[in-house]
Design an enzyme around this catalytic site. Structure first.
Site, short mmCIF file in Angstrom:
data_model
loop_
_atom_site.label_atom_id
_atom_site.label_comp_id
_atom_site.label_asym_id
_atom_site.label_seq_id
_atom_site.Cartn_x
_atom_site.Cartn_y
_atom_site.Cartn_z
N GLU A 1 -29.46 15.47 -27.32
CA GLU A 1 -29.45 16.93 -27.37
C GLU A 1 -30.13 17.54 -26.15
O GLU A 1 -31.09 16.97 -25.61
CB GLU A 1 -30.22 17.40 -28.62
CG GLU A 1 -29.58 16.94 -29.89
CD GLU A 1 -30.50 17.07 -31.11
OE1 GLU A 1 -29.98 17.38 -32.19
OE2 GLU A 1 -31.72 16.87 -30.99
N ASP B 1 -32.88 16.96 -39.57
CA ASP B 1 -32.80 17.76 -38.34
C ASP B 1 -31.50 17.52 -37.60
O ASP B 1 -31.43 17.67 -36.38
CB ASP B 1 -34.01 17.45 -37.43
CG ASP B 1 -34.09 15.98 -37.04
OD1 ASP B 1 -33.28 15.19 -37.55
OD2 ASP B 1 -34.95 15.64 -36.22
P1 NAD Z 1 -39.62 6.63 -37.02
O1 NAD Z 1 -38.32 5.88 -37.09
O2 NAD Z 1 -40.68 6.15 -36.11
O3 NAD Z 1 -40.26 6.71 -38.49
C1 NAD Z 1 -39.53 7.06 -39.64
C2 NAD Z 1 -40.10 6.34 -40.84
O4 NAD Z 1 -39.40 6.78 -42.02
C3 NAD Z 1 -39.93 4.81 -40.78
O5 NAD Z 1 -41.20 4.19 -40.86
C4 NAD Z 1 -39.04 4.49 -41.98
O6 NAD Z 1 -39.34 3.25 -42.59
C5 NAD Z 1 -39.33 5.67 -42.90
N1 NAD Z 1 -38.31 5.93 -43.90
C6 NAD Z 1 -36.95 5.94 -43.75
N2 NAD Z 1 -36.37 6.22 -44.93
C7 NAD Z 1 -37.36 6.40 -45.83
C8 NAD Z 1 -37.39 6.72 -47.22
N3 NAD Z 1 -36.27 6.88 -47.91
N4 NAD Z 1 -38.60 6.86 -47.83
C9 NAD Z 1 -39.76 6.65 -47.14
N5 NAD Z 1 -39.79 6.34 -45.82
C10 NAD Z 1 -38.60 6.21 -45.18
O7 NAD Z 1 -39.23 8.14 -36.69
P2 NAD Z 1 -40.18 9.31 -36.18
O8 NAD Z 1 -40.17 9.39 -34.69
O9 NAD Z 1 -41.47 9.25 -36.91
O10 NAD Z 1 -39.34 10.56 -36.67
C11 NAD Z 1 -39.24 10.83 -38.06
C12 NAD Z 1 -38.19 11.90 -38.28
O11 NAD Z 1 -38.64 13.13 -37.73
C13 NAD Z 1 -36.85 11.60 -37.62
O12 NAD Z 1 -35.83 11.90 -38.55
C14 NAD Z 1 -36.81 12.55 -36.43
O13 NAD Z 1 -35.50 12.90 -36.09
C15 NAD Z 1 -37.58 13.72 -36.99
N6 NAD Z 1 -38.19 14.61 -36.00
C16 NAD Z 1 -38.13 15.93 -36.25
C17 NAD Z 1 -38.72 16.81 -35.36
C18 NAD Z 1 -38.71 18.27 -35.66
O14 NAD Z 1 -39.09 19.08 -34.82
N7 NAD Z 1 -38.31 18.67 -36.84
C19 NAD Z 1 -39.35 16.34 -34.20
C20 NAD Z 1 -39.43 14.96 -33.99
C21 NAD Z 1 -38.84 14.09 -34.91
#
Ligand code: NAD
Length: 348
Positions: A62, A233
């Site tokens: 993006e 997101d």
């Molecule tokens: P990451 O992959 O490091 O961590 C995600 C965690 O979620 C993993 O440890 C995984 O095991 C866990 N997980 C997956 N499905 C699950 C479930 N059903 N129940 C419990 N745990 C579960 O990712 P990250 O960098 O920490 O990012 C997390 C999320 O935040 C991503 O979806 C990312 O796109 C989003 N994000 C959003 C913003 C925003 O501004 N809204 C900014 C950054 C990241």
């Protein structure tokens, strides 16, 4: 700072880490939240557009542009939930600030760490407006890369003392607990999302899965709670059951983008939402009673990255934590770009 406009300050990952450690992660989150809030309060000045997304079966890449009329900024960011299986980050990013008056970049920065900081600072800032007064306990479902940043922002900006952690992968929870052990939290490890939300004033969902997931079902969420929904997101990527949305007062960053990417994609296009700049400027109310469920349907908006880059830019002169990048071709005579090439050949 930089004397020559063709030389652009570049903040590498190494310099960003030094900057965070020099300032202190909690102080930096608090200060960055102030920058983000200041920019939300001058919302109408900004060029706004939903981010430009290129989707693939594995993830999304993006571009997130905005401008306040004087400074232009954009972030390049990816989201690839299956990356961690190959030892790669789910989210990586870099960003640029430029002068609007001549179009020359004035900063290039890593933004993988900065995105985690700005996302956490934004979440906690929003919760300061919306969460029940006196909130001290937060459930955090998803204990990956963003999680410690979220926890520390909620500690320093909202006053969270107790964390209830759950991840489907217990190794992620081990890592999160270990990383946070010296920050003064009382941490409870939970064996399900349902257990994690027990007694929580704030529920943060920060999972990564490229699907319509149901991290929280309606029966798990009582009243008098604030939900900070971070992981939904992207089109086709949500975390909450629709019935929770129907019981909640929903707050967003920029409605046109959130309707495409957020939990909102599950609702009708005319479902009422409130943008956070309206709450921050007093145009619209935030939480109106204790019993309400407030939901921050976070997707991450370009102005937050702009604010974070502005914050980093303002630290450079004092800290010197950047390097000069020979970024822009700069012939002695502006139109003699080819001549510059020939003179370089002559110099051998
Ligand atoms: P990451 O992959 O490091 O961590 C995600 C965690 O979620 C993993 O440890 C995984 O095991 C866990 N997980 C997956 N499905 C699950 C479930 N059903 N129940 C419990 N745990 C579960 O990712 P990250 O960098 O920490 O990012 C997390 C999320 O935040 C991503 O979806 C990312 O796109 C989003 N994000 C959003 C913003 C925003 O501004 N809204 C900014 C950054 C990241």
């Amino acid at each position: 700072m930089t004397k020559k406009l063709n030389i652009v300050p570049f903040v590498s990952v190494d310099h960003m880490m030094k900057l965070v450690l020099e300032i202190g992660v909690e102080k930096m989150l608090v200060e960055m939240a102030d920058y983000i809030e200041a920019d939300f309060k001058r919302w109408e000045l900004f060029d706004k557009t939903p981010r430009v997304a290129s989707h693939s079966p594995e993830g999304v890449i993006e571009l997130m542009p905005t401008s306040d009329g004087e400074v232009y900024g954009f972030k390049y960011v990816n989201g690839h939930p299956s990356n961690t299986k190959q030892g790669l980050q789910t989210v990586t990013a870099f960003g640029v600030l430029s002068n609007v008056n001549n179009g020359y970049p004035v900063l290039i920065s890593e933004m993988t760490i900065l995105t985690a900081l700005r996302t956490a600072a934004t979440s906690a800032l929003v919760a300061r407006y919306l969460a029940p007064k006196g909130s001290t306990t937060m459930a955090m479902i998803g204990n990956g890369a963003q999680s410690e940043f979220q926890a520390l922002a909620f500690k320093s900006i909202v006053g969270i003392k107790n964390l209830r952690l759950y991840d489907i992968d217990s190794i992620a929870t081990d890592k999160c607990m270990e990383n946070l052990k010296n920050y003064g939290f009382t941490i409870t490890r939970c064996t399900s999302a349902e257990e994690a939300v027990q007694g929580a004033d704030i529920i943060t969902t920060v999972t990564a899965d490229k699907q319509y997931a149901t991290i929280l079902t309606d029966d798990m969420v009582g009243s008098a709670v604030h939900i900070n929904a971070i992981g939904g997101d992207c089109p086709g990527k949500t975390e909450l059951h629709k019935d929770i949305l129907l019981r909640s007062e929903i707050f967003v960053e920029y409605t046109p983008q959130t309707r495409i990417e957020g939990e909102l994609q599950q609702l009708n296009a005319d479902h009422k939402v409130t943008e956070m700049w309206e709450v921050m400027t007093g145009v619209a109310p935030g939480r109106v009673n204790k019993e309400q469920i407030t939901l921050f349907d976070s997707v991450g908006f370009a102005t937050e990255d702009f604010s974070a880059l502005r914050y980093v830019r303002d630290q450079l002169e004092r800290t010197g934590l950047y390097q000069d990048l020979d970024m822009l071709a700069d012939p002695d005579t502006p139109r003699d770009l080819f001549g510059m090439l020939l003179r370089a050949a002559d110099k051998g």
